[in-house]
Design an enzyme around this catalytic site. Structure first.
Site, PDB file in Angstrom:
ATOM      1  CE1 TYR A 191      -3.678   2.524   0.558  1.00 20.71           C
ATOM      2  CE2 TYR A 191      -2.484   3.237   2.503  1.00 20.71           C
ATOM      3  CZ  TYR A 191      -3.494   3.423   1.591  1.00 20.71           C
ATOM      4  OH  TYR A 191      -4.319   4.520   1.690  1.00 20.71           O
ATOM      5  CE  LYS A 195      -3.234   5.288  -1.683  1.00 21.35           C
ATOM      6  NZ  LYS A 195      -4.246   6.100  -2.361  1.00 21.35           N
TER       7      LYS A 195
HETATM    8  N1  LIG Z   1      -9.766   6.481   4.923  1.00 26.41           N
HETATM    9  C1  LIG Z   1      -8.537   6.811   5.290  1.00 26.41           C
HETATM   10  O1  LIG Z   1      -8.210   6.872   6.489  1.00 26.41           O
HETATM   11  C2  LIG Z   1      -7.495   7.140   4.265  1.00 26.41           C
HETATM   12  C3  LIG Z   1      -6.214   7.534   4.706  1.00 26.41           C
HETATM   13  C4  LIG Z   1      -5.250   7.844   3.768  1.00 26.41           C
HETATM   14  C5  LIG Z   1      -5.543   7.779   2.429  1.00 26.41           C
HETATM   15  N2  LIG Z   1      -6.790   7.391   2.024  1.00 26.41           N
HETATM   16  C6  LIG Z   1      -7.046   7.328   0.579  1.00 26.41           C
HETATM   17  O2  LIG Z   1      -8.233   8.003   0.290  1.00 26.41           O
HETATM   18  C7  LIG Z   1      -8.842   7.450  -0.888  1.00 26.41           C
HETATM   19  C8  LIG Z   1     -10.327   7.198  -0.630  1.00 26.41           C
HETATM   20  O3  LIG Z   1     -10.437   6.248   0.424  1.00 26.41           O
HETATM   21  P1  LIG Z   1     -11.749   6.043   1.275  1.00 26.41           P
HETATM   22  O4  LIG Z   1     -11.331   6.035   2.696  1.00 26.41           O
HETATM   23  O5  LIG Z   1     -12.811   6.958   0.837  1.00 26.41           O
HETATM   24  O6  LIG Z   1     -12.096   4.528   0.865  1.00 26.41           O
HETATM   25  P2  LIG Z   1     -13.512   3.838   0.524  1.00 26.41           P
HETATM   26  O7  LIG Z   1     -14.575   4.359   1.396  1.00 26.41           O
HETATM   27  O8  LIG Z   1     -13.232   2.372   0.558  1.00 26.41           O
HETATM   28  O9  LIG Z   1     -13.801   4.290  -0.970  1.00 26.41           O
HETATM   29  C9  LIG Z   1     -12.959   3.827  -1.996  1.00 26.41           C
HETATM   30  C10 LIG Z   1     -13.512   4.246  -3.348  1.00 26.41           C
HETATM   31  O10 LIG Z   1     -12.635   3.687  -4.354  1.00 26.41           O
HETATM   32  C11 LIG Z   1     -13.429   2.930  -5.278  1.00 26.41           C
HETATM   33  N3  LIG Z   1     -12.700   1.747  -5.719  1.00 26.41           N
HETATM   34  C12 LIG Z   1     -12.095   0.798  -4.961  1.00 26.41           C
HETATM   35  N4  LIG Z   1     -11.608  -0.189  -5.735  1.00 26.41           N
HETATM   36  C13 LIG Z   1     -11.927   0.137  -7.022  1.00 26.41           C
HETATM   37  C14 LIG Z   1     -11.730  -0.496  -8.276  1.00 26.41           C
HETATM   38  N5  LIG Z   1     -11.117  -1.683  -8.400  1.00 26.41           N
HETATM   39  N6  LIG Z   1     -12.198   0.128  -9.379  1.00 26.41           N
HETATM   40  C15 LIG Z   1     -12.844   1.302  -9.296  1.00 26.41           C
HETATM   41  N7  LIG Z   1     -13.081   1.952  -8.134  1.00 26.41           N
HETATM   42  C16 LIG Z   1     -12.627   1.362  -7.006  1.00 26.41           C
HETATM   43  C17 LIG Z   1     -14.686   2.527  -4.516  1.00 26.41           C
HETATM   44  O11 LIG Z   1     -15.768   2.414  -5.432  1.00 26.41           O
HETATM   45  P3  LIG Z   1     -16.555   1.050  -5.781  1.00 26.41           P
HETATM   46  O12 LIG Z   1     -16.608   0.226  -4.538  1.00 26.41           O
HETATM   47  O13 LIG Z   1     -17.880   1.532  -6.285  1.00 26.41           O
HETATM   48  O14 LIG Z   1     -15.732   0.437  -6.843  1.00 26.41           O
HETATM   49  C18 LIG Z   1     -14.920   3.731  -3.595  1.00 26.41           C
HETATM   50  O15 LIG Z   1     -15.673   4.697  -4.247  1.00 26.41           O
HETATM   51  C19 LIG Z   1      -8.048   6.182  -1.212  1.00 26.41           C
HETATM   52  O16 LIG Z   1      -7.160   6.448  -2.262  1.00 26.41           O
HETATM   53  C20 LIG Z   1      -7.281   5.906   0.080  1.00 26.41           C
HETATM   54  O17 LIG Z   1      -6.072   5.229  -0.149  1.00 26.41           O
HETATM   55  C21 LIG Z   1      -7.773   7.070   2.911  1.00 26.41           C
END
Ligand SMILES: NC(=O)c1ccc[n+]([C@@H]2O[C@H](COP(=O)([O-])OP(=O)(O)OC[C@H]3O[C@@H](n4cnc5c(N)ncnc54)[C@H](OP(=O)(O)O)[C@@H]3O)[C@@H](O)[C@H]2O)c1
Length: 309
Positions: A191, A195
């Site tokens: 991961y 990133k």
């Molecule tokens: N949450 C945190 O604490 C955190 C911290 C640091 C960075 N981030 C980053 O923030 C971003 C958003 O994360 P989040 O927390 O909002 O996660 P999330 O709630 O799991 O949402 C992830 C999104 O990515 C889409 N996705 C996942 N796999 C996919 C695939 N194979 N093809 C197309 N779309 C896909 C999902 O859509 P579908 O399910 O509809 O495909 C969903 O809309 C990510 O890049 C994550 O690494 C998050």
């Protein structure tokens, strides 16, 4: 308790009338929250992707209720596949859009078992980094045109503070394997690597396409599905590794909203990395290696040559 936040979308986002946004992974989590804020602030049109059509439909309905004048379009997309990205890019560009103000590369996965994308890359690297590099490549001409006609266009790569785990360069020769031999914390190493690549690519984008503002962000630590759906031990690991950083769900998208909407002249430096909210952060030593930025760019170009343009 997370970091003290003084940002407030109500006060800090200006009217977005006329602006067009494209966001990957808008169906859930931070992407979904960001879309709702953009809609509340009168964005002209929001294009978004994801796999889950049901979630997309419910978001479209919600936007229709809170902001009926905002255009919203969903593209079904599986980011394990270059072909799926190419289809989305074609579908958007064939509508002859006159502008694209902000591209937000937000979709992502975290952790999980070793695996490969449909194109044969380490799965997290494929989804989090490579698919976004391809989409970006396809949208650069429109972004450059928008920058010239509207005064600015922006690319936001949603990375993570987990990039700090990458202590050296990138193992280019292994990225077309599952990298399943990285030991007990291999899923986090993979991961962090994906990133890390997003941040390097952003820095090189800023150099190669200086008329576009390109930044990377760590959105926040927020317990969306990306964490909630992990096995218990992985959740425990995250809890320990991010102790004191967790933000309430409603604040989880603030940094992404800030990045997408804050006027450039005030606070944004292209090529940089921002932690919540809007805090410019020095890159770690391995990430500040300009030779590696160029190496990743050239390697990526080679991988994308084989895509289905
Ligand atoms: N949450 C945190 O604490 C955190 C911290 C640091 C960075 N981030 C980053 O923030 C971003 C958003 O994360 P989040 O927390 O909002 O996660 P999330 O709630 O799991 O949402 C992830 C999104 O990515 C889409 N996705 C996942 N796999 C996919 C695939 N194979 N093809 C197309 N779309 C896909 C999902 O859509 P579908 O399910 O509809 O495909 C969903 O809309 C990510 O890049 C994550 O690494 C998050």
């Amino acid at each position: 308790m997370g970091p003290k936040i003084t940002y407030s979308p109500e006060q800090d986002i200006a009217d977005l009338n006329g602006k067009v946004f494209f966001i990957t992974g808008g169906t859930a989590g931070i992407g979904r929250l960001t879309i709702l804020e953009l809609a509340k602030h009168n964005a002209s049109h929001i294009h978004f992707t994801g796999r889950n059509k049901k979630s997309a439909d419910s978001l479209i309905a919600e936007v229709g209720q809170i902001a009926p004048n905002v255009g919203i379009t969903f593209y079904e997309c599986d980011q394990t596949s270059f072909l799926s990205i190419e289809n989305v890019a074609k579908s958007f560009l064939s509508s002859n859009p006159t502008r694209l103000d902000v591209l937000i590369c937000n979709a992502g996965i975290m952790g999980g078992a070793p695996g490969l994308s449909k194109d044969g890359y380490e799965i997290q690297f494929g989804i989090n980094f490579l698919s976004h590099a391809l989409l970006t490549k396809r949208f650069i001409p429109l972004l450059e045109r928008t920058a010239s006609e509207q005064g600015e266009a922006r690319i936001i790569n949603v990375s993570s503070s987990a990039y700090e785990m990458q202590k050296g360069g990138l193992p280019f020769e292994d990225l077309k394997t599952t990298q399943g031999d990285l030991g007990m914390f291999g899923q986090w190493a993979r991961y962090g690597q994906s990133k890390f690549a997003q941040i390097l690519y952003t820095a090189e984008l800023a150099k190669r396409h200086p008329t576009i503002t390109s930044i990377a962000i760590h959105p926040s630590v927020v317990w969306t599905g990306i964490i909630e759906e992990l096995p218990f031990l992985d959740r425990l690991f995250i809890k320990a590794a991010t102790w004191g950083q967790k933000m309430p769900l409603h604040q989880g998208a603030y940094n992404e909203c800030w990045a997408a909407t804050t006027p450039r002249k005030e606070s944004i430096q292209s090529g940089s990395l921002y932690y919540p909210v809007g805090v410019k952060t020095e890159l770690t030593k391995p990430a500040a290696d300009e030779k590696l930025w160029a190496e990743l760019w050239d390697w990526t170009e080679k991988q994308l040559e084989g895509s289905h343009a």
